[in-house]
Motif scaffolding. Structure first.
Motif, PDB file in Angstrom:
ATOM      1  N   SER A   3     -10.181 -42.552  22.272  1.00 36.44           N
ATOM      2  CA  SER A   3      -9.003 -42.996  21.546  1.00 36.44           C
ATOM      3  C   SER A   3      -8.501 -44.341  22.078  1.00 36.44           C
ATOM      4  CB  SER A   3      -7.912 -41.917  21.580  1.00 36.44           C
ATOM      5  OG  SER A   3      -6.910 -42.190  20.633  1.00 36.44           O
TER       6      SER A   3
ATOM      7  N   THR B 179     -14.989 -34.450  21.952  1.00 32.80           N
ATOM      8  CA  THR B 179     -14.453 -35.317  20.886  1.00 32.80           C
ATOM      9  C   THR B 179     -12.948 -35.174  20.679  1.00 32.80           C
ATOM     10  OG1 THR B 179     -14.819 -33.838  18.968  1.00 32.80           O
ATOM     11  CG2 THR B 179     -16.676 -35.241  19.662  1.00 32.80           C
ATOM     12  N   GLY B 180     -12.242 -34.565  21.611  1.00 32.54           N
ATOM     13  CA  GLY B 180     -10.802 -34.379  21.447  1.00 32.54           C
ATOM     14  C   GLY B 180      -9.988 -35.498  22.066  1.00 32.54           C
ATOM     15  N   THR B 181      -8.734 -35.606  21.623  1.00 34.48           N
ATOM     16  CA  THR B 181      -7.773 -36.566  22.163  1.00 34.48           C
ATOM     17  C   THR B 181      -6.558 -35.796  22.694  1.00 34.48           C
ATOM     18  OG1 THR B 181      -6.413 -36.849  20.168  1.00 34.48           O
ATOM     19  CG2 THR B 181      -8.465 -38.127  20.295  1.00 34.48           C
TER      20      THR B 181
ATOM     21  N   ASP C  60      -9.916 -30.911   9.315  1.00 27.70           N
ATOM     22  CA  ASP C  60      -9.408 -30.074  10.404  1.00 27.70           C
ATOM     23  C   ASP C  60      -9.953 -28.657  10.365  1.00 27.70           C
ATOM     24  OD1 ASP C  60      -7.945 -32.120  11.475  1.00 27.70           O
ATOM     25  OD2 ASP C  60      -6.001 -31.446  10.700  1.00 27.70           O
TER      26      ASP C  60
ATOM     27  N   GLU D 219      -8.218 -40.891  16.048  1.00 24.15           N
ATOM     28  CA  GLU D 219      -9.400 -40.058  16.259  1.00 24.15           C
ATOM     29  C   GLU D 219     -10.467 -40.872  16.997  1.00 24.15           C
ATOM     30  OE1 GLU D 219      -9.581 -36.752  15.441  1.00 24.15           O
ATOM     31  OE2 GLU D 219      -7.473 -36.985  14.892  1.00 24.15           O
TER      32      GLU D 219
ATOM     33  N   ARG E 260      -0.870 -30.761  14.183  1.00 22.60           N
ATOM     34  CA  ARG E 260      -0.666 -31.941  13.343  1.00 22.60           C
ATOM     35  C   ARG E 260       0.804 -32.341  13.226  1.00 22.60           C
ATOM     36  NH1 ARG E 260      -4.634 -35.512  13.012  1.00 22.60           N
ATOM     37  NH2 ARG E 260      -6.618 -34.532  12.465  1.00 22.60           N
TER      38      ARG E 260
ATOM     39  N   HIS F  58      -5.051 -33.163  20.382  1.00 21.95           N
ATOM     40  CA  HIS F  58      -5.746 -31.922  20.036  1.00 21.95           C
ATOM     41  C   HIS F  58      -5.239 -30.733  20.849  1.00 21.95           C
ATOM     42  CE1 HIS F  58      -8.501 -34.677  18.003  1.00 21.95           C
ATOM     43  NE2 HIS F  58      -8.950 -33.631  17.339  1.00 21.95           N
TER      44      HIS F  58
END
Length: 301
Positions: free
Chosen positions: A70, A41-43, A157, A192, A183, A46
């Motif tokens: 994304s 689930t990361g972009t 987060d 996201e 961030r 991350h």
């Protein structure tokens, strides 16, 4: 020419296999680029800037969102092998003939499948917080992972404090520092992931992790020099799986960092960058002592 870093590298796009891939390239040009493959689930956003910028000081790094993630178009595959095929299409669309490949967690599954199916494309391999097909506790998310991802948090987060770091005070402090770093990029930040990403990726994780006979035999075919890195107490992809990788890959070194969980590279970014840089820069990734002694004698003579 502007020298970009993690925070300023513009998002670019390239088309391959009917997919429009979002990516960023920055760092020192020339040599073999290092392609990053992201976790569940990361972009692109991350990744830890201390890791990406640290490695970009001595080489070009390439971050990208795979299919359906994304701003990359297409659907998220439900198999690791298809994810790897998409990664290969992306790399070739950039006109690259040889790359180093770093894979974290699910991205480490993809990196293995990529090297296995396209050995000539890969020079060296870095596998972080990941494991082999049919590894220990890998047929689905571990109970600890399910608890972490399923819990409620005051700030969204904060999930990464449970996923990437141990409960100790020092590890949690490192985690809070990481959250501030990742961030920092505000402009041109990746959206996201959508709700359809998680079930597709879980399906791919299940297919990769399901127990099978002679599960680790395929690792003998990945002959690339490989650096395996993990935390000493990874509860997302159990640490024992890193040992399994090292034991079955023909040409691999294992490094475990102390008091660390799934995101050990974010707890110890300076150590991680130094270890990966040494591995990628070395003429021989694992030189024997005799060669070192001969080099010393030649220098002193």
């Amino acid at each position: 020419m502007t020298q970009h870093c993690h925070q300023t590298a513009p998002t670019q796009f390239v088309d391959a296999k009917g997919i429009r891939f979002a990516y960023r390239r920055f760092g020192k040009p020339g040599g073999v680029p290092l392609v990053f493959n992201m976790h569940f689930t990361g972009t692109m956003d991350h990744w830890d800037p201390l890791v990406t910028d640290g490695l970009a000081a001595t080489r070009e790094v390439i971050l990208f969102d795979n299919a359906g993630i994304s701003r990359t178009t297409g659907e998220v595959p439900t198999s690791v092998e298809e994810m790897a095929a998409n990664a290969v299409a992306f790399i070739k669309a950039l006109g690259l003939q040889k790359v180093d490949v770093l894979g974290f967690s699910l991205g480490g599954f993809v990196a293995q499948a990529l090297a296995l199916a396209n050995p000539g494309l890969v020079r060296r391999l870095i596998l972080v917080g990941t494991g082999p097909r049919g590894g220990e506790g890998m047929a689905t998310l571990t109970p600890e992972a399910q608890a972490a991802f399923g819990a409620r948090y005051a700030h969204p987060d904060d999930v990464w404090l449970s996923v990437f770091f141990t409960p100790t005070e020092s590890s949690q402090a490192a985690g809070r520092a990481f959250l501030k770093r990742f961030r920092q990029r505000i402009v041109d930040r990746d959206p996201e992931v959508g709700r359809d990403v998680e079930p597709a990726q879980i399906a791919a994780i299940y297919k990769w992790g399901i127990q099978r006979v002679d599960a680790f035999d395929y690792l003998r075919e990945i002959i690339h020099p490989t650096l395996v890195i993990n935390g000493s107490h990874d509860v997302i992809v159990y640490t024992v799986n890193s040992l399994i990788l090292q034991q079955h890959l023909p040409n691999a070194q294992l490094i475990l960092y102390p008091d660390s969980n799934h995101g050990s590279q974010y707890q110890y970014p300076a150590l991680f960058v130094a270890d990966v840089t040494r591995f990628l820069d070395a003429v021989e990734p694992f030189p024997v002592q005799k060669e070192l002694e001969e080099s010393c004698l030649e220098t002193s003579g």
